[in-house]
Write an enzyme that holds these catalytic residues in place. Structure first.
Site, PDB file in Angstrom:
ATOM      1  N   ASP A  42      12.229  -0.508  -6.688  1.00  0.00           N
ATOM      2  CA  ASP A  42      11.272   0.583  -6.537  1.00  0.00           C
ATOM      3  C   ASP A  42      11.575   1.645  -7.588  1.00  0.00           C
ATOM      4  O   ASP A  42      12.542   1.541  -8.332  1.00  0.00           O
ATOM      5  CB  ASP A  42      11.297   1.133  -5.117  1.00  0.00           C
ATOM      6  CG  ASP A  42      12.625   1.780  -4.739  1.00  0.00           C
ATOM      7  OD1 ASP A  42      13.488   1.935  -5.627  1.00  0.00           O
ATOM      8  OD2 ASP A  42      12.805   2.119  -3.564  1.00  0.00           O
ATOM      9  N   GLY A  84      12.017   5.083  -7.200  1.00  0.00           N
ATOM     10  CA  GLY A  84      12.622   6.340  -6.809  1.00  0.00           C
ATOM     11  C   GLY A  84      11.610   7.333  -6.284  1.00  0.00           C
ATOM     12  O   GLY A  84      11.967   8.401  -5.770  1.00  0.00           O
ATOM     13  N   GLY A  85      10.326   6.985  -6.379  1.00  0.00           N
ATOM     14  CA  GLY A  85       9.283   7.905  -5.925  1.00  0.00           C
ATOM     15  C   GLY A  85       9.344   8.196  -4.442  1.00  0.00           C
ATOM     16  O   GLY A  85       9.082   9.323  -4.007  1.00  0.00           O
ATOM     17  N   GLN A 109      -2.271   5.633  -4.623  1.00  0.00           N
ATOM     18  CA  GLN A 109      -2.148   6.622  -3.554  1.00  0.00           C
ATOM     19  C   GLN A 109      -3.544   7.024  -3.071  1.00  0.00           C
ATOM     20  O   GLN A 109      -4.540   6.442  -3.481  1.00  0.00           O
ATOM     21  CB  GLN A 109      -1.360   7.837  -4.057  1.00  0.00           C
ATOM     22  CG  GLN A 109       0.102   7.547  -4.390  1.00  0.00           C
ATOM     23  CD  GLN A 109       0.950   7.243  -3.168  1.00  0.00           C
ATOM     24  OE1 GLN A 109       0.530   7.425  -2.018  1.00  0.00           O
ATOM     25  NE2 GLN A 109       2.174   6.766  -3.402  1.00  0.00           N
ATOM     26  N   GLY A 155       2.307   5.138  -0.047  1.00  0.00           N
ATOM     27  CA  GLY A 155       1.873   6.252   0.786  1.00  0.00           C
ATOM     28  C   GLY A 155       1.344   5.868   2.139  1.00  0.00           C
ATOM     29  O   GLY A 155       0.590   6.636   2.755  1.00  0.00           O
ATOM     30  N   ASP A 214       7.577  -5.165   2.011  1.00  0.00           N
ATOM     31  CA  ASP A 214       8.990  -4.869   2.206  1.00  0.00           C
ATOM     32  C   ASP A 214       9.103  -3.822   3.299  1.00  0.00           C
ATOM     33  O   ASP A 214       8.178  -3.030   3.509  1.00  0.00           O
ATOM     34  CB  ASP A 214       9.637  -4.335   0.920  1.00  0.00           C
ATOM     35  CG  ASP A 214       9.352  -2.848   0.717  1.00  0.00           C
ATOM     36  OD1 ASP A 214      10.204  -2.021   1.079  1.00  0.00           O
ATOM     37  OD2 ASP A 214       8.241  -2.511   0.231  1.00  0.00           O
ATOM     38  N   CYS A 242      12.267 -19.940  17.540  1.00  0.00           N
ATOM     39  CA  CYS A 242      12.883 -19.683  16.246  1.00  0.00           C
ATOM     40  C   CYS A 242      13.760 -20.854  15.812  1.00  0.00           C
ATOM     41  O   CYS A 242      14.481 -21.440  16.622  1.00  0.00           O
ATOM     42  CB  CYS A 242      13.712 -18.400  16.308  1.00  0.00           C
ATOM     43  SG  CYS A 242      14.460 -17.934  14.738  1.00  0.00           S
ATOM     44  N   CYS A 282      16.081 -20.556  13.324  1.00  0.00           N
ATOM     45  CA  CYS A 282      17.195 -20.040  12.525  1.00  0.00           C
ATOM     46  C   CYS A 282      18.544 -20.515  13.068  1.00  0.00           C
ATOM     47  O   CYS A 282      18.658 -20.902  14.236  1.00  0.00           O
ATOM     48  CB  CYS A 282      17.146 -18.520  12.464  1.00  0.00           C
ATOM     49  SG  CYS A 282      17.799 -17.653  13.920  1.00  0.00           S
ATOM     50  N   CYS A 291      19.743 -18.769  16.426  1.00  0.00           N
ATOM     51  CA  CYS A 291      19.141 -19.247  17.668  1.00  0.00           C
ATOM     52  C   CYS A 291      19.591 -20.667  18.007  1.00  0.00           C
ATOM     53  O   CYS A 291      19.609 -21.066  19.170  1.00  0.00           O
ATOM     54  CB  CYS A 291      17.613 -19.172  17.573  1.00  0.00           C
ATOM     55  SG  CYS A 291      16.981 -17.474  17.594  1.00  0.00           S
ATOM     56  N   HIS A 335      18.838 -13.336  12.160  1.00  0.00           N
ATOM     57  CA  HIS A 335      17.691 -13.810  12.943  1.00  0.00           C
ATOM     58  C   HIS A 335      16.408 -13.069  12.557  1.00  0.00           C
ATOM     59  O   HIS A 335      15.360 -13.694  12.352  1.00  0.00           O
ATOM     60  CB  HIS A 335      17.947 -13.627  14.437  1.00  0.00           C
ATOM     61  CG  HIS A 335      16.686 -13.660  15.247  1.00  0.00           C
ATOM     62  ND1 HIS A 335      16.047 -14.835  15.581  1.00  0.00           N
ATOM     63  CD2 HIS A 335      15.905 -12.649  15.724  1.00  0.00           C
ATOM     64  CE1 HIS A 335      14.934 -14.549  16.247  1.00  0.00           C
ATOM     65  NE2 HIS A 335      14.837 -13.231  16.342  1.00  0.00           N
TER      66      HIS A 335
END
Length: 353
Positions: free
Chosen positions: A95, A97-98, A191, A223, A273, A311, A313, A316, A342
């Site tokens: 990213d 830094g905003g 934005q 935003g 993200d 799940c 994974c 689990c 998980h």
């Protein structure tokens, strides 16, 4: 419009506005929609790169501001870039830094040239501009560098939102004009708050922007999830996301819950993200196909079932709710590690399905 060599997005299927595709970078082939685990300080908290890779992730996010403060981009560059530094062999997005300019409101001032603030670590005076953000990200050596933007608060007054849009547009142009690193793409950020007309206006500016014939390789919505009502975010995404350029990845920054992801995928978003799956895990909260499960609750102390019966994974497949309840209640670090593993698997499965 010239695009960065080695980067390509191909849409493969569509259902309404939702779409699946492939985002190709020099280091990874990324099937979308996809959730990018957050590795703020060049680490996804409590997880090894191999464990993150096992969730299906082929791109993760690191934080420009935090790595700028420590250990410093020059040191990371000396050590071969952020991928080599942390032992992650796939793609990396940084990213700009905003968002820290937004979140550290008590420590900073913003003007048309950039942002001045005090380090949250030791109070050192810092100055972040579009050029400095791109310089840092160039040294970090990420696959995707985000343009520097100003994020207005959710529900901000019209003049505040419009000023942030104007600055973000001006800063985006300066980011495109800054020196490029070979093998590094740049994404622009839109934005406009929850006002659809402002979002569409800003999308047109960022999506069509070029400097010396070079434009952004992907477009992000910034935003959101900054204090606005969730229904307002959904309404704006429904009206705007599908109108983002079809030939580039569409990225929704910092969002969010499983329901947020499902809604946004339905509007045409490709990349996500959020710190929620890792942060919630450290607080003992597992995210499952049946909803959130608080591992601290006493009702789990004798439960021999897995965190989630749907799940696949390793957590689990191996551990019971009773055991993880014990670890979390005893504040054993393995508890946070297992629930994090998980949760990341669940987000990977959710976006793949």
């Amino acid at each position: 419009m010239h695009r960065t060599p080695g980067f390509h997005f191909r849409e493969e299927a569509r259902d309404g506005h939702a779409r699946s595709g492939v985002f190709t970078t020099p280091r990874a082939t990324i099937e979308t929609p996809v959730f990018m685990p957050v590795g703020t300080l060049a680490t996804v908290k409590s997880q090894t790169p191999a464990e993150v890779e096992a969730t299906g992730a082929r791109i993760i996010l690191a934080n420009t501001y935090h790595l700028w403060l420590r250990p410093g981009p020059e040191r990371i560059a000396e050590l071969g870039g952020v991928q080599k530094f942390m032992g992650w062999k796939h793609a990396h997005l940084t990213d700009s830094g905003g968002f820290q300019v937004f979140s550290l409101a008590a420590l900073r001032t913003v003007d048309d040239d950039g942002a001045s603030f005090r380090s949250h670590l030791d109070g050192t005076a810092m100055r972040l501009t579009p050029e400095e953000s791109m310089r840092i990200q160039t040294l970090l050596g990420s696959d995707v560098a985000m343009a520097f933007d100003e994020c207005p608060p959710g529900g901000g007054e019209a003049k505040v939102v419009e000023r942030a849009m104007a600055r973000t547009t001006a800063w985006a142009r300066r980011c495109l004009a800054a020196p490029w690193r070979d093998g590094q793409a740049r994404f622009g950020i839109v934005q406009g708050g929850t006002d659809v007309e402002r979002r569409l206006k800003h999308l047109e500016e960022i999506g069509q922007m070029t400097v010396d014939g070079r434009g952004f390789d992907g477009i992000a919505m910034g935003g959101f999830s900054v204090g606005e009502p969730i229904p307002e975010m959904y309404r704006a995404l429904s009206a705007v996301s599908h109108r983002m350029p079809e030939d580039r990845p569409r990225y929704l920054m910092g969002v969010g819950t499983p329901f947020d992801l499902l809604h946004a995928i339905g509007t045409g978003i490709d990349l996500f993200d959020c710190v929620l799956p890792t942060r919630n895990a450290r607080n003992g909260q597992a995210l499952t196909w049946h909803g959130r499960v608080n591992r601290k609750q006493a009702r789990h102390k004798r439960d021999e079932s897995p965190l989630c019966d749907r799940c696949k994974c390793p957590v689990c497949a191996t551990f019971t709710r009773a055991y993880i309840h014990h670890l979390v209640r005893a504040d054993e670090m393995l508890g946070a590690r297992l629930v994090t593993e998980h949760n990341l698997h669940f987000y990977g499965e959710l976006t793949r399905e």
